[in-house]
Design a protein around this motif. Structure first.
Motif, mmCIF file in Angstrom:
data_model
loop_
_atom_site.group_PDB
_atom_site.id
_atom_site.type_symbol
_atom_site.label_atom_id
_atom_site.label_comp_id
_atom_site.label_asym_id
_atom_site.label_seq_id
_atom_site.Cartn_x
_atom_site.Cartn_y
_atom_site.Cartn_z
ATOM 1 N N ASN A 124 4.278 10.408 -6.978
ATOM 2 C CA ASN A 124 5.523 10.739 -7.687
ATOM 3 C C ASN A 124 6.669 11.116 -6.746
ATOM 4 N N ILE A 125 6.792 10.359 -5.664
ATOM 5 C CA ILE A 125 7.873 10.567 -4.705
ATOM 6 C C ILE A 125 8.701 9.286 -4.664
ATOM 7 N N SER A 126 9.993 9.421 -4.843
ATOM 8 C CA SER A 126 10.861 8.239 -4.786
ATOM 9 C C SER A 126 11.005 7.777 -3.340
ATOM 10 N N ALA A 127 11.384 6.523 -3.190
ATOM 11 C CA ALA A 127 11.622 5.985 -1.850
ATOM 12 C C ALA A 127 12.733 6.777 -1.163
ATOM 13 N N TYR A 128 13.734 7.124 -1.938
ATOM 14 C CA TYR A 128 14.845 7.902 -1.392
ATOM 15 C C TYR A 128 14.361 9.266 -0.889
ATOM 16 N N GLU A 129 13.560 9.949 -1.689
ATOM 17 C CA GLU A 129 13.037 11.269 -1.301
ATOM 18 C C GLU A 129 12.187 11.165 -0.037
ATOM 19 N N CYS B 263 2.435 9.667 6.465
ATOM 20 C CA CYS B 263 1.118 10.141 6.029
ATOM 21 C C CYS B 263 1.108 11.653 5.846
ATOM 22 N N GLU B 264 1.782 12.336 6.729
ATOM 23 C CA GLU B 264 1.891 13.791 6.611
ATOM 24 C C GLU B 264 2.608 14.162 5.310
ATOM 25 N N GLU B 265 3.694 13.485 5.018
ATOM 26 C CA GLU B 265 4.469 13.787 3.810
ATOM 27 C C GLU B 265 3.726 13.415 2.528
ATOM 28 N N LEU B 266 2.918 12.347 2.584
ATOM 29 C CA LEU B 266 2.166 11.919 1.402
ATOM 30 C C LEU B 266 0.781 12.552 1.337
ATOM 31 N N ASN B 267 0.445 13.320 2.373
ATOM 32 C CA ASN B 267 -0.851 13.998 2.443
ATOM 33 C C ASN B 267 -2.013 13.007 2.329
ATOM 34 N N ILE B 268 -1.944 11.968 3.161
ATOM 35 C CA ILE B 268 -2.993 10.950 3.169
ATOM 36 C C ILE B 268 -3.434 10.681 4.601
ATOM 37 N N GLU C 74 8.520 -1.255 2.629
ATOM 38 C CA GLU C 74 7.684 -1.675 1.495
ATOM 39 C C GLU C 74 7.805 -3.169 1.197
ATOM 40 N N SER C 75 8.915 -3.779 1.567
ATOM 41 C CA SER C 75 9.079 -5.213 1.335
ATOM 42 C C SER C 75 8.679 -6.049 2.549
ATOM 43 N N ASN D 207 0.839 -1.214 0.000
ATOM 44 C CA ASN D 207 0.000 0.000 0.000
ATOM 45 C C ASN D 207 0.864 1.250 0.000
ATOM 46 N N LEU D 208 1.889 1.248 0.829
ATOM 47 C CA LEU D 208 2.777 2.400 0.890
ATOM 48 C C LEU D 208 3.437 2.640 -0.468
ATOM 49 N N ALA D 209 3.936 1.593 -1.086
ATOM 50 C CA ALA D 209 4.609 1.732 -2.381
ATOM 51 C C ALA D 209 3.663 2.306 -3.435
ATOM 52 N N LYS D 210 2.442 1.792 -3.491
ATOM 53 C CA LYS D 210 1.455 2.279 -4.472
ATOM 54 C C LYS D 210 1.152 3.759 -4.264
ATOM 55 N N ILE D 211 0.909 4.127 -3.023
ATOM 56 C CA ILE D 211 0.570 5.521 -2.713
ATOM 57 C C ILE D 211 1.757 6.434 -2.984
ATOM 58 N N ARG D 212 2.934 5.993 -2.595
ATOM 59 C CA ARG D 212 4.143 6.789 -2.807
ATOM 60 C C ARG D 212 4.386 7.025 -4.296
#
Length: 68
Positions: free
Chosen positions: A18-23, A54-59, A39-40, A9-14
C-alpha cells in the motif's frame, strides 16, 4: 531475468504494501517518475537503490528477483 520482470515484481510488492510509486520515490530520495521507469523496465537500477527500496518495503532483495 529482464528489467521488466524486476519492475513487475517491484510494482506487485509495492502495491501489496500500500505504498504509491510517488511515496516510495520520496522515501528513497529519487525523482517522482523514477519508480515508474524502474517498474516499466526503462532504466537500470543500482544495487544501492535496490537495497534502499528493500529497506523501505521491508523485504529481502531476493523477492525482487523471483521469476514466475
Amino acid at each position: 531475468m529482464e528489467f521488466i520482470d524486476f519492475g513487475v515484481n517491484l510494482a506487485k510488492i509495492r502495491m501489496k504494501s500500500n505504498i504509491s510509486a510517488y511515496e516510495l520515490s520520496l522515501r528513497i530520495d529519487k525523482d517522482a517518475s523514477y519508480i515508474h521507469k524502474v517498474e516499466s523496465g526503462k532504466i537500470n537500477i543500482s544495487l544501492k537503490t535496490i537495497l534502499r527500496i528493500c529497506e523501505e518495503l521491508n523485504i529481502d532483495p531476493i523477492e525482487l528477483f523471483k521469476t514466475a
